[in-house]
Design an enzyme around this catalytic site. Structure first.
Site, PDB file in Angstrom:
ATOM      1  N   ASP A   1       7.906 -10.339  -8.760  1.00  0.00           N
ATOM      2  CA  ASP A   1       7.889  -9.038  -8.102  1.00  0.00           C
ATOM      3  C   ASP A   1       8.540  -9.223  -6.735  1.00  0.00           C
ATOM      4  OD1 ASP A   1       7.373  -6.693  -6.800  1.00  0.00           O
ATOM      5  OD2 ASP A   1       5.222  -6.641  -7.234  1.00  0.00           O
TER       6      ASP A   1
ATOM      7  N   LYS B   1      11.834  -1.060  -2.636  1.00  0.00           N
ATOM      8  CA  LYS B   1      11.809  -1.082  -1.167  1.00  0.00           C
ATOM      9  C   LYS B   1      13.209  -1.038  -0.517  1.00  0.00           C
ATOM     10  CE  LYS B   1       7.227  -1.601  -0.180  1.00  0.00           C
ATOM     11  NZ  LYS B   1       6.307  -2.391  -0.988  1.00  0.00           N
TER      12      LYS B   1
ATOM     13  N   TYR C   1      -3.628   5.669   2.339  1.00  0.00           N
ATOM     14  CA  TYR C   1      -4.363   4.520   2.895  1.00  0.00           C
ATOM     15  C   TYR C   1      -5.131   4.887   4.160  1.00  0.00           C
ATOM     16  CZ  TYR C   1      -0.937   1.917   0.061  1.00  0.00           C
ATOM     17  OH  TYR C   1      -0.155   1.425  -0.942  1.00  0.00           O
TER      18      TYR C   1
ATOM     19  N   TYR D   1      -0.235  -8.476  -4.439  1.00  0.00           N
ATOM     20  CA  TYR D   1      -0.225  -7.006  -4.448  1.00  0.00           C
ATOM     21  C   TYR D   1       0.969  -6.550  -5.277  1.00  0.00           C
ATOM     22  CZ  TYR D   1       0.475  -2.181  -3.169  1.00  0.00           C
ATOM     23  OH  TYR D   1       0.665  -0.822  -3.250  1.00  0.00           O
TER      24      TYR D   1
END
Ligand code: PLP
Length: 425
Positions: A244, A273, A22, A150
């Site tokens: 999600d 995560k 990124y 996202y």
């Protein structure tokens, strides 16, 4: 920022060869060289310590180097660091699957392991497509996702990200397009989405949403009633519902999972995560009994043909089991409630500063939103100069600290934000 003479040799020598995430590498500030991590701190090679407001992309919920997780990983490292999951089984994965299912609501009973969030979403999408194929229903080949969403950076997950706000606008026209609609935020929104589904449900395998908080798309919050509306619409139009929870899972929004707090059971849920407490890569797509049943057959062709090489890695599963141990006493909920209060108080000063359009807090997550895109790299460097690690994103400065952060450390984070915003972020 960093004194170049103090730059460690490994960074100088490796810099030309590491492609950073990124980031426009030509113009971005140099990355900060971290020597080690400890608790809620990043210890830099030049000796400085930064208080981490990010929990390393929302993973390190118990803080870094937690002794219980470290001991579990060390013990597993002695026994078996890795083995293939095809045809073999090991205790850490089987125990973890049983524990996850026990924590998740409804009949989310079947855990498919992978190694990253994007891949878990890919698997959830593949499960949804094949669910219809296996049931002999043709034409359900597309997905419905939501503005602000996202779901990852791989090719298929890019197609369900917000096409304009997201990071993947460059790829418009390259990949198949999905239906991306506004979330049904109120009764009118539900009517609009209902009408849309009446027309398009026959070509839609599943809808996918980040429940409660759309993370990387801008830290956007919505109420639980939105999720109940999605469940109603999914049922009415016979479309599968994927939550999600890669960001929201494991306590971040104040409930262990957003679906538990919202009292909505999706057909598939994705986790990653904070699953291992931020120590090792691991993810899972967990399917309901109904989805799993569509694959349970005497026909070998109906099987789910997927199997990431490192799926269910024993070290990662041992870390996840140890992380779940830490969740077991419920202390995390007290910590998240405490952080919620402290963030509200600490960020309130930002509300009336120039350029700020919103300040919002949900659980261990605080957001200051601006009316303009921020110079994220430069801001991040200024935060580092104040002894804190905060990486703004788009129009928002946000905090997602480890749950073990103290009030004093939290104040260092919120004070740094208030000072930078006052100085004209
Ligand atoms: C981070 C994230 C992903 C992607 O996970 P990776 O491990 O980066 O591939 C997918 N969905 C959500 C909601 C996320 O926050």
């Amino acid at each position: 920022m960093t004194d170049p003479s103090a730059e460690p040799l490994w960074l100088t020598q490796g810099r030309a060869h590491v492609w950073r995430p990124y980031c426009q590498m030509k113009t971005a500030p140099a990355p900060l060289a971290v020597a080690r991590t400890e608790g809620v701190r990043l210890v830099l090679e030049d000796g400085r310590e930064l208080i981490d407001g990010m929990a390393s992309w929302w993973t390190a919920c118990h803080g870094y180097n937690h002794p219980h997780i470290r001991a579990a990983v060390q013990a597993q490292l002695e026994r078996a660091p890795h083995m293939m999951f095809g045809g073999l089984a090991h205790e850490p994965a089987y125990r973890l699957a049983r524990r996850l299912v026990h924590l998740l609501p409804g009949d989310l009973d079947h855990v498919f392991f992978a190694e990253s969030g994007s891949v878990a979403v890919e698997i959830a999408m593949k499960m949804a497509l094949q669910y219809w194929i296996n049931r002999g229903v043709t034409g359900r080949t597309r997905f419905l996702s939501f503005a602000g969403g996202y779901h990852g950076d791989t090719l298929a997950t890019m197609t369900v990200c917000d096409p304009e706000e997201g990071m993947h606008a460059l790829f418009a026209g390259v990949m198949p397009t999905q239906h991306v609609r506004p979330l049904p935020l109120d009764a009118d929104g539900e009517v609009v989405l209902d009408a849309f589904l009446a027309e398009h449900a026959h070509e839609i395998a599943a809808m996918i949403v980040e429940p409660r908080v759309q993370g990387a798309g801008g830290m956007l919050f919505h109420e639980d009633q939105v999720l109940r509306a999605l469940r109603r619409l999914a049922d009415r139009h016979g479309v599968l519902l994927i939550f999600d929870e890669i960001f929201t899972g494991f306590g971040r929004t104040g409930d262990l999972f957003a679906c538990l707090g919202a009292d909505v059971v999706p057909d598939i849920i994705t986790l990653s995560k904070a699953l291992t407490g931020g120590t090792l890569p691991l993810s899972a797509a967990v399917a309901s009994a109904r989805v799993f049943q569509a694959f349970w057959s005497d026909d070998a062709g109906a099987a789910l043909m997927h199997g990431p090489t490192y799926m269910g890695n024993p070290l990662a599963c041992a870390a996840a089991n140890a992380s779940l141990d830490l969740f077991e006493d419920g202390g995390w909920a007290v910590e998240v409630a405490r952080i919620d209060c402290a963030l509200r108080e600490g960020l309130a000063a930002c509300r009336h500063l120039p350029g700020v359009v919103d300040v919002r807090v949900r659980g261990a997550m605080g957001v200051v939103e601006f009316d303009h895109a921020l110079d994220c790299g430069a801001l991040s460097a200024r935060f580092a100069a104040r002894g804190v690690w905060i990486r703004p994103m788009g129009k928002v400065i946000y905090l997602t600290p480890p749950f073990v952060i103290t009030d004093a450390e939290l104040a260092r984070l919120t004070d740094a934000i208030a000072a930078e915003v006052a100085a004209g972020a």
